[in-house]
Write a protein that holds these residues in place. Structure first.
Motif, PDB file in Angstrom:
ATOM      1  N   ASN A 278      11.857 -16.729   3.707  1.00 39.88           N
ATOM      2  CA  ASN A 278      10.653 -17.541   3.915  1.00 39.88           C
ATOM      3  C   ASN A 278       9.987 -17.981   2.620  1.00 39.88           C
ATOM      4  N   SER A 279      10.606 -17.685   1.497  1.00 40.31           N
ATOM      5  CA  SER A 279      10.157 -18.111   0.160  1.00 40.31           C
ATOM      6  C   SER A 279       8.887 -17.420  -0.318  1.00 40.31           C
ATOM      7  N   ARG A 280       8.425 -16.395   0.377  1.00 39.61           N
ATOM      8  CA  ARG A 280       7.163 -15.754   0.013  1.00 39.61           C
ATOM      9  C   ARG A 280       7.338 -14.630  -1.005  1.00 39.61           C
ATOM     10  N   PHE A 281       8.451 -13.905  -0.917  1.00 43.62           N
ATOM     11  CA  PHE A 281       8.650 -12.741  -1.770  1.00 43.62           C
ATOM     12  C   PHE A 281       9.961 -12.865  -2.556  1.00 43.62           C
ATOM     13  N   ALA A 282      10.072 -12.040  -3.583  1.00 42.25           N
ATOM     14  CA  ALA A 282      11.312 -11.990  -4.362  1.00 42.25           C
ATOM     15  C   ALA A 282      11.545 -10.568  -4.824  1.00 42.25           C
ATOM     16  N   ILE A 283      12.813 -10.233  -5.003  1.00 40.61           N
ATOM     17  CA  ILE A 283      13.203  -8.972  -5.622  1.00 40.61           C
ATOM     18  C   ILE A 283      13.967  -9.287  -6.898  1.00 40.61           C
TER      19      ILE A 283
ATOM     20  N   VAL B 287       9.414  -5.916  -6.739  1.00 45.02           N
ATOM     21  CA  VAL B 287       9.165  -6.891  -5.683  1.00 45.02           C
ATOM     22  C   VAL B 287       7.927  -7.686  -6.065  1.00 45.02           C
ATOM     23  N   TRP B 288       8.001  -9.006  -5.846  1.00 41.39           N
ATOM     24  CA  TRP B 288       6.929  -9.912  -6.250  1.00 41.39           C
ATOM     25  C   TRP B 288       6.427 -10.707  -5.053  1.00 41.39           C
ATOM     26  N   ASP B 289       5.107 -10.830  -4.964  1.00 42.70           N
ATOM     27  CA  ASP B 289       4.497 -11.719  -3.989  1.00 42.70           C
ATOM     28  C   ASP B 289       4.342 -13.073  -4.674  1.00 42.70           C
TER      29      ASP B 289
ATOM     30  N   ILE C 158      16.455  -8.988  -0.055  1.00 48.18           N
ATOM     31  CA  ILE C 158      15.110  -8.682   0.425  1.00 48.18           C
ATOM     32  C   ILE C 158      14.840  -9.418   1.733  1.00 48.18           C
ATOM     33  N   ALA C 159      14.116  -8.755   2.651  1.00 45.89           N
ATOM     34  CA  ALA C 159      13.749  -9.361   3.932  1.00 45.89           C
ATOM     35  C   ALA C 159      12.527 -10.254   3.758  1.00 45.89           C
ATOM     36  N   SER C 160      12.211 -11.032   4.786  1.00 44.08           N
ATOM     37  CA  SER C 160      11.126 -12.003   4.702  1.00 44.08           C
ATOM     38  C   SER C 160       9.749 -11.365   4.595  1.00 44.08           C
ATOM     39  N   ASN C 161       9.591 -10.125   5.080  1.00 44.94           N
ATOM     40  CA  ASN C 161       8.286  -9.478   4.985  1.00 44.94           C
ATOM     41  C   ASN C 161       8.026  -8.857   3.619  1.00 44.94           C
ATOM     42  N   GLY C 162       9.026  -8.885   2.755  1.00 43.69           N
ATOM     43  CA  GLY C 162       8.866  -8.347   1.408  1.00 43.69           C
ATOM     44  C   GLY C 162       8.821  -6.838   1.345  1.00 43.69           C
ATOM     45  N   GLN C 163       9.009  -6.160   2.474  1.00 38.57           N
ATOM     46  CA  GLN C 163       8.898  -4.702   2.530  1.00 38.57           C
ATOM     47  C   GLN C 163      10.235  -3.998   2.680  1.00 38.57           C
ATOM     48  N   GLN C 164      11.266  -4.740   3.096  1.00 38.72           N
ATOM     49  CA  GLN C 164      12.586  -4.153   3.290  1.00 38.72           C
ATOM     50  C   GLN C 164      13.551  -4.721   2.259  1.00 38.72           C
ATOM     51  N   VAL C 165      14.200  -3.829   1.512  1.00 36.23           N
ATOM     52  CA  VAL C 165      15.112  -4.266   0.459  1.00 36.23           C
ATOM     53  C   VAL C 165      16.449  -3.561   0.620  1.00 36.23           C
ATOM     54  N   LEU C 166      17.468  -4.157   0.046  1.00 37.60           N
ATOM     55  CA  LEU C 166      18.828  -3.616   0.109  1.00 37.60           C
ATOM     56  C   LEU C 166      19.427  -3.652  -1.282  1.00 37.60           C
ATOM     57  N   LEU C 167      20.038  -2.542  -1.686  1.00 29.98           N
ATOM     58  CA  LEU C 167      20.648  -2.432  -3.005  1.00 29.98           C
ATOM     59  C   LEU C 167      22.114  -2.071  -2.873  1.00 29.98           C
ATOM     60  N   GLY C 168      22.952  -2.678  -3.696  1.00 30.76           N
ATOM     61  CA  GLY C 168      24.344  -2.272  -3.816  1.00 30.76           C
ATOM     62  C   GLY C 168      24.524  -1.557  -5.139  1.00 30.76           C
ATOM     63  N   LEU C 169      25.103  -0.351  -5.115  1.00 33.68           N
ATOM     64  CA  LEU C 169      25.177   0.473  -6.320  1.00 33.68           C
ATOM     65  C   LEU C 169      26.613   0.749  -6.761  1.00 33.68           C
TER      66      LEU C 169
ATOM     67  N   ILE D 138      21.995   1.000  -0.334  1.00 29.36           N
ATOM     68  CA  ILE D 138      20.751   1.681   0.021  1.00 29.36           C
ATOM     69  C   ILE D 138      19.756   0.692   0.612  1.00 29.36           C
ATOM     70  N   TYR D 139      19.303   1.007   1.829  1.00 29.27           N
ATOM     71  CA  TYR D 139      18.264   0.234   2.499  1.00 29.27           C
ATOM     72  C   TYR D 139      16.949   1.003   2.374  1.00 29.27           C
ATOM     73  N   ILE D 140      15.887   0.308   1.930  1.00 27.98           N
ATOM     74  CA  ILE D 140      14.594   0.964   1.727  1.00 27.98           C
ATOM     75  C   ILE D 140      13.498   0.133   2.404  1.00 27.98           C
ATOM     76  N   ASN D 141      12.671   0.811   3.193  1.00 22.67           N
ATOM     77  CA  ASN D 141      11.456   0.207   3.718  1.00 22.67           C
ATOM     78  C   ASN D 141      10.328   0.653   2.798  1.00 22.67           C
TER      79      ASN D 141
END
Length: 337
Positions: free
Chosen positions: A102-107, A116-118, A140-151, A157-160
């Motif tokens: 939704n273009s609102r957040f970025a990781i 994470v940036w608003d 990163i998900a559209s709500n900016g609260q859920q992120v996914l990392l590949g290590l 790793i999925y993090i809320n």
């Protein structure tokens, strides 16, 4: 004379074929960072761009240089909206950037931490460190609260970030090279050096689909409505999958001996797939047939040797143009014929 005529004929044919393979006339260009970027992301509609510039020192009188740090641009208005600066106090290099659907957040991420940036408010939401592996990709998900990392340790790793819930997906046996997350944060796609890509549920960690390759999986992408997935390996295989059935729809048709994809994105309706490569090529594919429809070559970094540009991200704007963002610090818009 006959030999000269043959050489001329071969030269003309070569030029003709080159014209068929590459259309290098862009429709618009934004030269945002003349010294180049270490990471560069576009919003889904290609209106916004977020990129990182790393400078050890900047000549005071060199006005063409861009300040070191994260820059957020509006490409439609052609102006910088926010300068975020460095991600951490150590001025670490940002290697990965993703903007939410939704273009609102970025990781953004270095090898060992992510932020994470608003983008709407122009503020940081926080900085988090990773200690058990090197970050190789983020989403990163559209709500900016859920992120996914590949290590690098084989974990996805999925993090809320709102609740602190952390889920470690452990199906991969080697490095996780690429991850994608649905806009609602419920589904993840990860691919790794173990030749597998998995679609999985972020609530339970359950594997929903398994996609096997003959070589290391290097790139993954999800269509925003959950219709299709794209997985590609380090060899010559790039597949488009039907997520409802788990069946392969098509394989991308390429004559290259080794086609590597540095980025990929589906069009909103899923009819097209746009890809970029480490060598600077941008391709448009038909998702049903796998046929290549367009191909362009990105502008390389000035005075670079060799003169190439890694394509970090691609998107389709509201004018139905393909927009690419590269390590040369340049965004280019291409007309789809």
């Amino acid at each position: 004379m006959r030999a000269i005529s043959q050489y001329i004929a071969i030269f003309v044919i070569t030029l003709t074929l080159s014209g068929c393979f590459f259309q290098n006339s862009d429709d618009q260009r934004w030269e945002l960072a003349p010294q180049g970027t270490t990471s560069f992301a576009l919003s889904r509609d290609a209106r916004f761009a977020l990129f990182f510039v790393k400078n050890d020192s900047i000549p005071e009188k060199n006005e063409s240089q861009v300040k070191s740090g994260l820059h957020f641009w509006d490409l439609v208005e052609n102006k910088e909206l926010t300068f975020f600066g460095d991600q951490d106090q150590d001025k670490s290099t940002v290697s990965y950037i993703r903007i939410s659907d939704n273009s609102r957040f970025a990781i953004t991420a270095t090898q060992t931490n992510f932020a994470v940036w608003d983008l709407g408010m122009g503020i940081s939401e926080g900085l988090w460190s990773i200690s058990d592996g090197i970050i190789r990709d983020v989403a990163i998900a559209s709500n900016g609260q859920q992120v996914l990392l590949g290590l690098s340790n084989g974990k996805a790793i999925y993090i809320n970030l709102a609740t602190g819930r952390r889920l470690e997906f452990l199906a991969h046996r080697e490095k996780v090279n690429s991850v994608a997350l649905s806009a609602n944060g419920k589904f993840a796609l990860s691919g790794g050096n173990d030749y597998f890509a998995y679609l999985w549920d972020t609530e339970t960690g359950q594997i929903l689909r398994t996609f096997e390759h003959e070589k290391r999986v290097s790139r993954t992408a999800l269509q925003r409505d959950g219709k299709y997935a794209f997985t590609a390996d380090g060899g010559n295989e790039g597949f488009i999958w039907d997520l409802k059935t788990g069946e392969k729809i098509t394989e991308l048709s390429t004559l290259a001996r080794q086609q590597v994809y540095s980025t990929a994105r589906f069009s909103d309706d899923g009819q097209l797939l746009v890809t970029g490569s480490p060598s600077g090529t941008v391709n448009v594919w038909n998702t049903t047939s796998g046929k290549k429809l367009e191909q362009w070559r990105s502008e390389p970094l000035k005075d670079a040797r060799p003169p190439t540009a890694v394509v970090y991200d691609v998107a389709i704007d509201k004018q139905q143009r393909v927009v690419s963002a590269t390590s040369a610090g340049i965004a280019q818009a291409w007309l789809i014929e």
